[in-house]
Enzyme design. Structure first.
Site, PDB file in Angstrom:
ATOM      1  N   ARG A 133      -8.680  17.047   4.912  1.00 31.98           N
ATOM      2  CA  ARG A 133      -8.944  15.800   4.155  1.00 31.98           C
ATOM      3  C   ARG A 133      -9.676  16.037   2.828  1.00 31.98           C
ATOM      4  O   ARG A 133     -10.331  15.143   2.311  1.00 31.98           O
ATOM      5  CB  ARG A 133      -9.741  14.797   4.993  1.00 31.98           C
ATOM      6  CG  ARG A 133      -9.021  14.369   6.238  1.00 31.98           C
ATOM      7  CD  ARG A 133      -9.579  13.059   6.762  1.00 31.98           C
ATOM      8  NE  ARG A 133      -8.939  12.721   8.017  1.00 31.98           N
ATOM      9  CZ  ARG A 133      -9.356  13.143   9.201  1.00 31.98           C
ATOM     10  NH1 ARG A 133     -10.438  13.891   9.284  1.00 31.98           N
ATOM     11  NH2 ARG A 133      -8.718  12.798  10.279  1.00 31.98           N
ATOM     12  N   LYS A 155      -4.957  13.962 -11.276  1.00 29.54           N
ATOM     13  CA  LYS A 155      -3.680  13.541 -10.681  1.00 29.54           C
ATOM     14  C   LYS A 155      -3.040  14.769 -10.043  1.00 29.54           C
ATOM     15  O   LYS A 155      -2.784  15.767 -10.718  1.00 29.54           O
ATOM     16  CB  LYS A 155      -2.742  12.979 -11.753  1.00 29.54           C
ATOM     17  CG  LYS A 155      -3.019  11.528 -12.092  1.00 29.54           C
ATOM     18  CD  LYS A 155      -1.906  10.944 -12.939  1.00 29.54           C
ATOM     19  CE  LYS A 155      -2.203   9.494 -13.280  1.00 29.54           C
ATOM     20  NZ  LYS A 155      -1.220   8.924 -14.214  1.00 29.54           N
ATOM     21  N   GLU A 197       1.758  16.800 -26.559  1.00 25.64           N
ATOM     22  CA  GLU A 197       0.678  16.040 -25.903  1.00 25.64           C
ATOM     23  C   GLU A 197      -0.567  16.007 -26.786  1.00 25.64           C
ATOM     24  O   GLU A 197      -1.327  15.041 -26.769  1.00 25.64           O
ATOM     25  CB  GLU A 197       0.337  16.650 -24.530  1.00 25.64           C
ATOM     26  CG  GLU A 197       1.480  16.658 -23.523  1.00 25.64           C
ATOM     27  CD  GLU A 197       1.766  15.303 -22.850  1.00 25.64           C
ATOM     28  OE1 GLU A 197       1.023  14.328 -23.103  1.00 25.64           O
ATOM     29  OE2 GLU A 197       2.742  15.230 -22.076  1.00 25.64           O
ATOM     30  N   LYS A 239      -8.980  12.822 -23.167  1.00 21.25           N
ATOM     31  CA  LYS A 239      -8.521  12.585 -21.794  1.00 21.25           C
ATOM     32  C   LYS A 239      -9.714  12.302 -20.880  1.00 21.25           C
ATOM     33  O   LYS A 239      -9.665  11.404 -20.025  1.00 21.25           O
ATOM     34  CB  LYS A 239      -7.710  13.787 -21.285  1.00 21.25           C
ATOM     35  CG  LYS A 239      -7.256  13.576 -19.864  1.00 21.25           C
ATOM     36  CD  LYS A 239      -5.820  13.871 -19.607  1.00 21.25           C
ATOM     37  CE  LYS A 239      -5.410  13.344 -18.233  1.00 21.25           C
ATOM     38  NZ  LYS A 239      -4.217  13.907 -17.704  1.00 21.25           N
ATOM     39  N   GLU A 249      -6.237   4.519 -12.731  1.00 22.64           N
ATOM     40  CA  GLU A 249      -5.222   3.751 -13.458  1.00 22.64           C
ATOM     41  C   GLU A 249      -5.133   2.322 -12.923  1.00 22.64           C
ATOM     42  O   GLU A 249      -4.047   1.820 -12.662  1.00 22.64           O
ATOM     43  CB  GLU A 249      -3.872   4.475 -13.350  1.00 22.64           C
ATOM     44  CG  GLU A 249      -3.002   4.251 -14.562  1.00 22.64           C
ATOM     45  CD  GLU A 249      -1.836   5.233 -14.661  1.00 22.64           C
ATOM     46  OE1 GLU A 249      -2.032   6.444 -14.484  1.00 22.64           O
ATOM     47  OE2 GLU A 249      -0.731   4.759 -14.931  1.00 22.64           O
ATOM     48  N   ARG A 254      -5.998   3.891 -18.518  1.00 22.94           N
ATOM     49  CA  ARG A 254      -5.434   5.238 -18.366  1.00 22.94           C
ATOM     50  C   ARG A 254      -3.948   5.270 -18.749  1.00 22.94           C
ATOM     51  O   ARG A 254      -3.424   6.308 -19.137  1.00 22.94           O
ATOM     52  CB  ARG A 254      -5.640   5.747 -16.926  1.00 22.94           C
ATOM     53  CG  ARG A 254      -5.208   7.193 -16.771  1.00 22.94           C
ATOM     54  CD  ARG A 254      -5.707   7.838 -15.495  1.00 22.94           C
ATOM     55  NE  ARG A 254      -5.209   9.202 -15.415  1.00 22.94           N
ATOM     56  CZ  ARG A 254      -5.732  10.167 -14.678  1.00 22.94           C
ATOM     57  NH1 ARG A 254      -6.778   9.931 -13.937  1.00 22.94           N
ATOM     58  NH2 ARG A 254      -5.204  11.374 -14.685  1.00 22.94           N
ATOM     59  N   ASN A 258       0.240   7.542 -21.245  1.00 25.06           N
ATOM     60  CA  ASN A 258       1.698   7.619 -21.049  1.00 25.06           C
ATOM     61  C   ASN A 258       2.471   7.243 -22.306  1.00 25.06           C
ATOM     62  O   ASN A 258       3.675   6.971 -22.227  1.00 25.06           O
ATOM     63  CB  ASN A 258       2.115   6.719 -19.887  1.00 25.06           C
ATOM     64  CG  ASN A 258       1.560   7.238 -18.587  1.00 25.06           C
ATOM     65  OD1 ASN A 258       1.654   8.429 -18.312  1.00 25.06           O
ATOM     66  ND2 ASN A 258       0.946   6.370 -17.813  1.00 25.06           N
ATOM     67  N   HIS A 261       5.968   8.390 -22.812  1.00 25.84           N
ATOM     68  CA  HIS A 261       6.410   9.019 -21.567  1.00 25.84           C
ATOM     69  C   HIS A 261       7.482   8.243 -20.803  1.00 25.84           C
ATOM     70  O   HIS A 261       8.259   8.843 -20.066  1.00 25.84           O
ATOM     71  CB  HIS A 261       5.209   9.299 -20.663  1.00 25.84           C
ATOM     72  CG  HIS A 261       4.428  10.509 -21.100  1.00 25.84           C
ATOM     73  ND1 HIS A 261       3.818  10.594 -22.337  1.00 25.84           N
ATOM     74  CD2 HIS A 261       4.182  11.699 -20.488  1.00 25.84           C
ATOM     75  CE1 HIS A 261       3.220  11.769 -22.446  1.00 25.84           C
ATOM     76  NE2 HIS A 261       3.428  12.453 -21.341  1.00 25.84           N
ATOM     77  N   HIS A 265      10.566  10.442 -19.776  1.00 29.68           N
ATOM     78  CA  HIS A 265      11.065  10.690 -18.411  1.00 29.68           C
ATOM     79  C   HIS A 265      12.549  10.350 -18.320  1.00 29.68           C
ATOM     80  O   HIS A 265      13.314  11.048 -17.656  1.00 29.68           O
ATOM     81  CB  HIS A 265      10.253   9.888 -17.382  1.00 29.68           C
ATOM     82  CG  HIS A 265       8.845  10.385 -17.249  1.00 29.68           C
ATOM     83  ND1 HIS A 265       7.787   9.576 -16.927  1.00 29.68           N
ATOM     84  CD2 HIS A 265       8.326  11.633 -17.423  1.00 29.68           C
ATOM     85  CE1 HIS A 265       6.680  10.299 -16.902  1.00 29.68           C
ATOM     86  NE2 HIS A 265       6.981  11.549 -17.193  1.00 29.68           N
ATOM     87  N   HIS A 278       9.424  19.308 -21.186  1.00 28.64           N
ATOM     88  CA  HIS A 278       8.729  18.016 -21.120  1.00 28.64           C
ATOM     89  C   HIS A 278       8.158  17.595 -22.482  1.00 28.64           C
ATOM     90  O   HIS A 278       8.351  16.471 -22.931  1.00 28.64           O
ATOM     91  CB  HIS A 278       7.624  18.087 -20.058  1.00 28.64           C
ATOM     92  CG  HIS A 278       6.830  16.829 -19.942  1.00 28.64           C
ATOM     93  ND1 HIS A 278       7.382  15.636 -19.509  1.00 28.64           N
ATOM     94  CD2 HIS A 278       5.531  16.554 -20.236  1.00 28.64           C
ATOM     95  CE1 HIS A 278       6.454  14.692 -19.525  1.00 28.64           C
ATOM     96  NE2 HIS A 278       5.316  15.225 -19.966  1.00 28.64           N
TER      97      HIS A 278
HETATM   98  N1  GLY Z   1      -0.737  12.460 -17.675  1.00 27.77           N
HETATM   99  C1  GLY Z   1      -1.182  11.129 -17.562  1.00 27.77           C
HETATM  100  C2  GLY Z   1      -2.448  10.981 -16.780  1.00 27.77           C
HETATM  101  O1  GLY Z   1      -3.061  11.958 -16.426  1.00 27.77           O
HETATM  102  O2  GLY Z   1      -2.840   9.877 -16.497  1.00 27.77           O
END
Ligand code: GLY
Length: 378
Positions: A133, A155, A197, A239, A249, A254, A258, A261, A265, A278
């Site tokens: 966990r 993430k 980025e 960031k 998010e 947050r 994107n 993005h 995508h 990417h």
């Molecule tokens: N790459 C987008 C984020 O980390 O929220």
């Protein structure tokens, strides 16, 4: 640690998340010193589970394992390498990692050390989030894209067939170590792809940084170590700020990360697997986003001109002759960011200011995609 005159310049950025705050350390030559940095952040390190991208086992994975073994005789160090590439973000690779962690005697005090690009960081991070966990983990990103984006912010996750990043967890690392020397061996396309980025942060949050990028694009493209450290630092600061404000998010803040993005995508999914990297898709996606912002009267051509020039100066693509709205739109509708069947985009009003905009007429989106088939008029 007291710096000596020989120490290369180093930057530290903190991700502010209360008792889960952590440092991102950025410097040249950091890998030689990785064990010391890891012990400082995790003083009770007794068992390291090192997970490396097969492409960087030699030299980075091997060096870090040797460094850890010689610096911490009491700590056990196990290493597993994972094949490079997106297919490794799978349930079967995830299962084999967890099985390996158990076989190596992993327990709640073990620490995962992820060495590689975004694929390894996401996969190993999710294994760390899941094993007993949740155990501690360290990110050592080896691509520019991972350094400025995926290794920071917690993430983690894997893909389901046909659904990217559909399973995962928010699980913050305890330390991120960024050694700019690693970038010297990256293939050109992969390196340049990461710059997309970096440009993104200038557009969404920091006009001064955007101007700095315009002045320093040449140094960045030629991989000047000091310029890279500064660009990575400012990107990580941006960031870290955004993640500190909206870790999961939920407020929408947050989502500004994107920018470009949703288009990117869809480009990646329709352009044919492996055709575009990417960051290349993000560069074109940002162009589509600005054109959409112009189409709906949110911004004017000045931003398009400056963004186009900067993307070109970073030797990234600005247009896609085969851009096909009829193929891209259905993919965009399946995007995780779509709310109740309504398309929403992060769009700029001026440099440094973006907003989540919904309720956009589909024709404006189609036009934005189509107009990116040709290079932007200068
Ligand atoms: N790459 C987008 C984020 O980390 O929220």
């Amino acid at each position: 640690m007291i710096p000596t005159p020989q120490d290369p310049p180093s930057s530290t950025v903190q991700v502010p998340l209360g008792d889960r705050s952590y440092d991102i350390v950025i410097a040249s030559g950091l890998i030689q010193n990785a064990a010391q940095q890891i012990h400082t952040a995790i003083p009770d390190l007794s068992h390291a589970l090192v997970i490396t991208d097969a492409a960087v086992d030699d030299p980075w994975g091997t060096q870090i394992c040797e460094n850890l073994r010689s610096a911490s005789q009491k700590a056990a160090v196990n290493q597993k390498s994972v094949p490079s590439g997106e297919p490794s973000k799978s349930i079967s690779e995830f299962e084999s990692l967890l099985t390996w962690m158990l076989e190596e005697g992993g327990d709640r005090r073990s620490v995962v050390i992820a060495i590689g690009g975004g694929v390894i960081g996401d996969l190993a991070g999710y294994a760390a989030a899941s094993f007993t966990r949740g155990i501690r983990f360290v990110q050592i990103p080896t691509t520019l894209l991972a350094m400025v984006d995926s290794s920071v912010g917690g993430k983690t996750g894997i893909n389901l067939p046909g659904a990217k990043n559909m399973v995962g967890a928010f699980w913050q690392p305890n330390l991120v170590l960024i050694d700019t020397d690693v970038l010297s061996t990256l293939p050109d396309r992969s390196f340049l792809s990461g710059l997309a980025e970096v440009i993104k942060y200038g557009v969404i949050d920091d006009p001064d940084f955007f101007s700095w990028l315009e002045t320093n694009a040449h140094s960045l493209v030629s991989r000047d170590s000091d310029a890279l450290r500064q660009a990575i630092q400012v990107s990580c600061e941006c960031k870290a700020r955004v993640v500190g404000e909206d870790e999961r998010e939920t407020s929408g803040r947050r989502a500004i990360l994107n920018y470009g993005h949703t288009f990117a995508h869809a480009i990646e999914a329709t352009a044919g697997y492996g055709k575009l990297l990417h960051g290349e898709a993000v560069a074109i996606g940002m162009q589509m986003a600005v054109r959409l912002a112009i189409n709906i009267g949110l911004t004017d051509k000045t931003l398009l001109e400056r963004q186009t020039e900067l993307i070109q100066a970073c030797r990234l693509p600005t247009h896609l002759p085969e851009a096909d709205p009829s193929a891209m739109l259905p993919v965009m509708m399946r995007d995780k960011k779509v709310a109740h069947g309504k398309l929403r985009f992060i769009l700029p009003s001026c440099l440094g200011e973006v907003a989540l905009v919904g309720g956009i007429d589909e024709n404006a989106v189609i036009e934005a995609i189509q107009s990116t088939r040709q290079p932007a008029a200068g």
